[in-house]
Design a protein around this motif. Structure first.
Motif, PDB file in Angstrom:
ATOM      1  N   ALA A  75       0.675  -1.358  -0.019  1.00 43.38           N
ATOM      2  CA  ALA A  75      -0.015   0.051  -0.034  1.00 43.38           C
ATOM      3  C   ALA A  75       0.832   1.280  -0.011  1.00 43.38           C
ATOM      4  CB  ALA A  75      -0.825  -0.123   1.261  1.00 43.38           C
ATOM      5  N   GLU A  76       1.924   1.296   0.756  1.00 42.07           N
ATOM      6  CA  GLU A  76       2.948   2.416   1.015  1.00 42.07           C
ATOM      7  C   GLU A  76       3.512   2.646  -0.564  1.00 42.07           C
ATOM      8  OE1 GLU A  76       6.828   3.846   3.329  1.00 42.07           O
ATOM      9  OE2 GLU A  76       5.617   2.022   3.784  1.00 42.07           O
ATOM     10  N   LEU A  77       3.997   1.651  -1.286  1.00 41.79           N
ATOM     11  CA  LEU A  77       4.460   1.753  -2.609  1.00 41.79           C
ATOM     12  C   LEU A  77       3.675   2.215  -3.477  1.00 41.79           C
ATOM     13  CD1 LEU A  77       6.700  -1.346  -3.347  1.00 41.79           C
ATOM     14  CD2 LEU A  77       7.296   0.978  -3.335  1.00 41.79           C
ATOM     15  N   ALA A  78       2.375   1.795  -3.358  1.00 43.27           N
ATOM     16  CA  ALA A  78       1.172   2.547  -4.333  1.00 43.27           C
ATOM     17  C   ALA A  78       0.818   3.867  -4.032  1.00 43.27           C
ATOM     18  CB  ALA A  78      -0.055   1.478  -4.227  1.00 43.27           C
ATOM     19  N   GLU A  79       0.922   4.203  -2.903  1.00 45.89           N
ATOM     20  CA  GLU A  79       0.921   5.773  -2.672  1.00 45.89           C
ATOM     21  C   GLU A  79       2.110   6.583  -3.108  1.00 45.89           C
ATOM     22  OE1 GLU A  79       0.171   8.288   1.226  1.00 45.89           O
ATOM     23  OE2 GLU A  79      -0.600   6.606   1.226  1.00 45.89           O
ATOM     24  N   ALA A  80       3.278   6.155  -2.837  1.00 43.21           N
ATOM     25  CA  ALA A  80       4.382   6.713  -2.948  1.00 43.21           C
ATOM     26  C   ALA A  80       4.681   6.947  -4.575  1.00 43.21           C
ATOM     27  CB  ALA A  80       5.812   6.113  -2.464  1.00 43.21           C
ATOM     28  N   SER A  81       4.005   5.822  -5.448  1.00 43.67           N
ATOM     29  CA  SER A  81       4.500   6.064  -6.849  1.00 43.67           C
ATOM     30  C   SER A  81       3.143   6.638  -7.392  1.00 43.67           C
ATOM     31  CB  SER A  81       4.790   4.585  -7.268  1.00 43.67           C
ATOM     32  OG  SER A  81       3.571   3.616  -7.280  1.00 43.67           O
ATOM     33  N   ASP A  82       2.141   6.927  -6.760  1.00 41.96           N
ATOM     34  CA  ASP A  82       0.784   7.389  -7.418  1.00 41.96           C
ATOM     35  C   ASP A  82       0.527   6.337  -8.459  1.00 41.96           C
ATOM     36  OD1 ASP A  82       0.519   9.747  -6.178  1.00 41.96           O
ATOM     37  OD2 ASP A  82       2.010  10.640  -7.385  1.00 41.96           O
ATOM     38  N   THR A  84      -1.755   2.249  -8.906  1.00 43.89           N
ATOM     39  CA  THR A  84      -2.924   1.504  -8.278  1.00 43.89           C
ATOM     40  C   THR A  84      -2.577   0.408  -8.192  1.00 43.89           C
ATOM     41  OG1 THR A  84      -4.499   2.987  -9.513  1.00 43.89           O
ATOM     42  CG2 THR A  84      -5.118   0.712  -8.934  1.00 43.89           C
ATOM     43  N   LEU A  85      -2.637  -0.347  -6.981  1.00 45.95           N
ATOM     44  CA  LEU A  85      -2.454  -1.620  -6.669  1.00 45.95           C
ATOM     45  C   LEU A  85      -3.436  -2.699  -7.312  1.00 45.95           C
ATOM     46  CD1 LEU A  85      -0.522  -3.839  -4.978  1.00 45.95           C
ATOM     47  CD2 LEU A  85      -1.949  -3.452  -3.073  1.00 45.95           C
ATOM     48  N   VAL A  86      -3.195  -3.179  -8.236  1.00 48.52           N
ATOM     49  CA  VAL A  86      -4.113  -3.987  -8.926  1.00 48.52           C
ATOM     50  C   VAL A  86      -4.536  -5.322  -8.138  1.00 48.52           C
ATOM     51  CG1 VAL A  86      -4.631  -5.303 -11.061  1.00 48.52           C
ATOM     52  CG2 VAL A  86      -3.603  -3.240 -11.304  1.00 48.52           C
ATOM     53  N   SER A  87      -3.565  -6.146  -7.605  1.00 51.30           N
ATOM     54  CA  SER A  87      -3.734  -7.178  -6.956  1.00 51.30           C
ATOM     55  C   SER A  87      -2.422  -7.656  -6.368  1.00 51.30           C
ATOM     56  CB  SER A  87      -3.966  -8.587  -7.957  1.00 51.30           C
ATOM     57  OG  SER A  87      -3.052  -9.048  -8.692  1.00 51.30           O
ATOM     58  N   TYR A  96      -0.415  -0.665 -11.510  1.00 47.90           N
ATOM     59  CA  TYR A  96      -0.721  -0.013 -12.733  1.00 47.90           C
ATOM     60  C   TYR A  96      -0.810   1.524 -12.732  1.00 47.90           C
ATOM     61  CZ  TYR A  96      -3.396   1.603 -16.675  1.00 47.90           C
ATOM     62  OH  TYR A  96      -3.884   2.001 -17.642  1.00 47.90           O
ATOM     63  N   ARG A  97      -0.329   2.108 -13.671  1.00 48.85           N
ATOM     64  CA  ARG A  97      -0.379   3.416 -13.917  1.00 48.85           C
ATOM     65  C   ARG A  97      -0.379   3.953 -15.322  1.00 48.85           C
ATOM     66  NH1 ARG A  97       3.939   7.214 -11.213  1.00 48.85           N
ATOM     67  NH2 ARG A  97       5.284   6.335 -12.916  1.00 48.85           N
TER      68      ARG A  97
END
Length: 105
Positions: A75-82, A84-87, A96-97
């Motif tokens: 979750a932290e990686l998804a937020e830091a990289s803007d 979406t955590l797909v699965s 995905y971005r």
């Protein structure tokens, strides 16, 4: 796919069908970013952002054994990289971005 503003960038608001298609596409990917026991670092985040900018769909592997710590890390990686955590499946996560307009042409 609709987009929702987040931290000045737009992250995709994925439907169930979108997630299913991305998971199918992610099956053939190798994990190209690895997060060690030290957790999320500036290097991990920078590499994830760079790869998302080139490819749009990235698989990340975490070397942590604690399930709750891995969930928080993903979750932290998804937020830091803007992105979406797909699965997540075990120690791997799919991010995905959307590619920028110039990269798609």
């Amino acid at each position: 796919m609709q987009t929702a503003p987040l931290l000045g960038m737009t992250t995709p608001d994925l439907t169930g069908a979108d997630r299913r298609a991305l998971r199918g596409e992610g099956q053939t990917l190798e994990a190209t970013v690895t997060v060690g026991r030290e957790g999320v670092t500036a290097t991990n985040t920078r590499e994830l952002c760079a790869q998302l900018g080139r490819r749009g769909l990235i698989k990340v592997r975490a070397n942590m054994t604690d399930r709750k710590a891995r969930e928080a890390l993903f979750a932290e990686l998804a937020e830091a990289s803007d992105s979406t955590l797909v699965s997540t499946v075990g120690r791997t996560a799919l991010y995905y971005r959307p590619l920028p307009e110039t990269a798609q042409a």
